[in-house]
Write a protein that holds these residues in place. Structure first.
Motif, mmCIF file in Angstrom:
data_model
loop_
_atom_site.group_PDB
_atom_site.id
_atom_site.type_symbol
_atom_site.label_atom_id
_atom_site.label_comp_id
_atom_site.label_asym_id
_atom_site.label_seq_id
_atom_site.Cartn_x
_atom_site.Cartn_y
_atom_site.Cartn_z
ATOM 1 N N VAL A 60 0.848 -1.193 0.000
ATOM 2 C CA VAL A 60 0.000 0.000 0.000
ATOM 3 C C VAL A 60 0.881 1.240 0.000
ATOM 4 O O VAL A 60 1.859 1.328 0.739
ATOM 5 N N GLY A 61 0.573 2.195 -0.821
ATOM 6 C CA GLY A 61 1.300 3.457 -0.840
ATOM 7 C C GLY A 61 2.619 3.433 -1.585
ATOM 8 O O GLY A 61 3.433 4.325 -1.394
ATOM 9 N N GLU A 62 2.848 2.446 -2.429
ATOM 10 C CA GLU A 62 4.104 2.415 -3.162
ATOM 11 C C GLU A 62 4.166 3.571 -4.157
ATOM 12 O O GLU A 62 3.151 4.037 -4.658
ATOM 13 N N VAL A 63 5.367 4.028 -4.412
ATOM 14 C CA VAL A 63 5.600 5.122 -5.339
ATOM 15 C C VAL A 63 6.021 4.511 -6.670
ATOM 16 O O VAL A 63 6.903 3.660 -6.714
ATOM 17 N N ILE A 64 5.383 4.950 -7.746
ATOM 18 C CA ILE A 64 5.715 4.437 -9.071
ATOM 19 C C ILE A 64 6.383 5.553 -9.860
ATOM 20 O O ILE A 64 5.797 6.614 -10.067
ATOM 21 N N LEU A 65 7.634 5.306 -10.258
ATOM 22 C CA LEU A 65 8.394 6.257 -11.071
ATOM 23 C C LEU A 65 8.442 5.731 -12.500
ATOM 24 O O LEU A 65 8.836 4.594 -12.728
ATOM 25 N N ASN A 66 8.025 6.551 -13.434
ATOM 26 C CA ASN A 66 8.048 6.191 -14.849
ATOM 27 C C ASN A 66 9.156 6.973 -15.533
ATOM 28 O O ASN A 66 9.230 8.187 -15.397
ATOM 29 N N VAL A 67 10.015 6.271 -16.261
ATOM 30 C CA VAL A 67 11.070 6.913 -17.044
ATOM 31 C C VAL A 67 10.701 6.715 -18.508
ATOM 32 O O VAL A 67 10.701 5.590 -19.010
ATOM 33 N N ALA A 90 12.987 12.605 -0.831
ATOM 34 C CA ALA A 90 13.602 12.823 0.485
ATOM 35 C C ALA A 90 12.519 13.062 1.538
ATOM 36 O O ALA A 90 12.614 12.536 2.667
ATOM 37 N N ARG A 91 11.480 13.820 1.189
ATOM 38 C CA ARG A 91 10.386 14.041 2.142
ATOM 39 C C ARG A 91 9.639 12.740 2.426
ATOM 40 O O ARG A 91 9.269 12.468 3.568
ATOM 41 N N ILE A 92 9.436 11.937 1.392
ATOM 42 C CA ILE A 92 8.758 10.655 1.578
ATOM 43 C C ILE A 92 9.595 9.729 2.455
ATOM 44 O O ILE A 92 9.075 9.043 3.335
ATOM 45 N N ALA A 93 10.918 9.714 2.232
ATOM 46 C CA ALA A 93 11.803 8.841 3.017
ATOM 47 C C ALA A 93 11.849 9.257 4.480
ATOM 48 O O ALA A 93 12.033 8.408 5.359
ATOM 49 N N GLN A 94 11.696 10.551 4.762
ATOM 50 C CA GLN A 94 11.661 10.982 6.163
ATOM 51 C C GLN A 94 10.403 10.481 6.854
ATOM 52 O O GLN A 94 10.453 10.064 8.006
ATOM 53 N N LEU A 95 9.282 10.526 6.140
ATOM 54 C CA LEU A 95 8.024 10.084 6.733
ATOM 55 C C LEU A 95 7.918 8.562 6.800
ATOM 56 O O LEU A 95 7.416 8.008 7.775
ATOM 57 N N TYR A 96 8.375 7.887 5.744
ATOM 58 C CA TYR A 96 8.285 6.431 5.643
ATOM 59 C C TYR A 96 9.655 5.879 5.267
ATOM 60 O O TYR A 96 9.988 5.785 4.088
ATOM 61 N N PRO A 97 10.471 5.482 6.246
ATOM 62 C CA PRO A 97 11.852 5.048 5.957
ATOM 63 C C PRO A 97 11.954 3.824 5.039
ATOM 64 O O PRO A 97 12.914 3.687 4.306
ATOM 65 N N GLN A 99 9.989 3.034 2.468
ATOM 66 C CA GLN A 99 9.088 3.276 1.344
ATOM 67 C C GLN A 99 9.491 2.460 0.119
ATOM 68 O O GLN A 99 10.651 2.446 -0.271
ATOM 69 N N ALA A 100 8.503 1.765 -0.479
ATOM 70 C CA ALA A 100 8.753 0.988 -1.691
ATOM 71 C C ALA A 100 8.601 1.882 -2.917
ATOM 72 O O ALA A 100 7.676 2.679 -3.002
ATOM 73 N N VAL A 101 9.531 1.742 -3.852
ATOM 74 C CA VAL A 101 9.505 2.494 -5.105
ATOM 75 C C VAL A 101 9.605 1.501 -6.254
ATOM 76 O O VAL A 101 10.465 0.623 -6.242
ATOM 77 N N VAL A 102 8.701 1.632 -7.215
ATOM 78 C CA VAL A 102 8.735 0.786 -8.405
ATOM 79 C C VAL A 102 9.198 1.652 -9.562
ATOM 80 O O VAL A 102 8.606 2.687 -9.849
ATOM 81 N N LEU A 103 10.249 1.226 -10.212
ATOM 82 C CA LEU A 103 10.830 1.966 -11.331
ATOM 83 C C LEU A 103 10.364 1.310 -12.627
ATOM 84 O O LEU A 103 10.675 0.155 -12.905
ATOM 85 N N ARG A 104 9.585 2.053 -13.405
ATOM 86 C CA ARG A 104 9.079 1.578 -14.689
ATOM 87 C C ARG A 104 9.810 2.330 -15.790
ATOM 88 O O ARG A 104 9.455 3.443 -16.126
#
Length: 137
Positions: A60-67, A90-97, A99-104
């Motif tokens: 839940v709440g994963e960040v999806i980065l599209n390149v 950086a702000r997301i990492a401070q709140l949620y150490p 944090q999952a990021v999906v790189l597309r």
């Protein structure tokens, strides 16, 4: 002799409880399917295929980065510069150490752009990065 009895005709009553149940079920179904499909198909990024990839449960709440093919970075349907992306991550990492990021990354993008995004993630203290792939044909 009058064999007919004078009974009052039954009133037809609209049953609203089953109607509300069906409407709420359909509403929840469409909201959930729209929300999952929105993140994956927001761009025309064609990810590369992998034979050995496995489908994990999406946190839940994963960040999806599209390149994109031209190297531009899109997060949550918003184009970002590398500086904006690093500040946001950086702000997301401070709140949620954790944090999952999906790189597309598009299958035709230069490797340099993918490495640049990985560097930005590392500089923002994001370590939980996964690469999105598609199933082979």
């Amino acid at each position: 002799m009058n064999f007919r009895s004078h009974t009052a005709p039954e009133r037809v009553v609209f049953q609203i409880a089953p109607f509300v149940d069906i409407l709420l079920f359909l509403l929840v179904f469409f909201i959930l399917t729209w929300n999952f499909a929105r993140n994956e198909a927001e761009l025309d990024v064609k990810v590369p295929a992998a034979r050995e990839g496995k489908e994990n449960r999406r946190p839940v709440g994963e960040v999806i980065l599209n390149v994109r093919r031209d190297g531009s970075i899109v997060m949550n349907r918003r184009s970002m510069t590398p500086a904006e992306l690093q500040e946001t991550l950086a702000r997301i990492a401070q709140l949620y150490p954790d944090q999952a990021v999906v790189l597309r990354g598009d299958q035709n993008v230069d490797y340099k752009y993918v490495v640049d995004v990985l560097d930005i993630c590392r500089a923002a203290n994001i370590w939980n990065v996964a690469f999105a792939t598609s199933k082979p044909d």
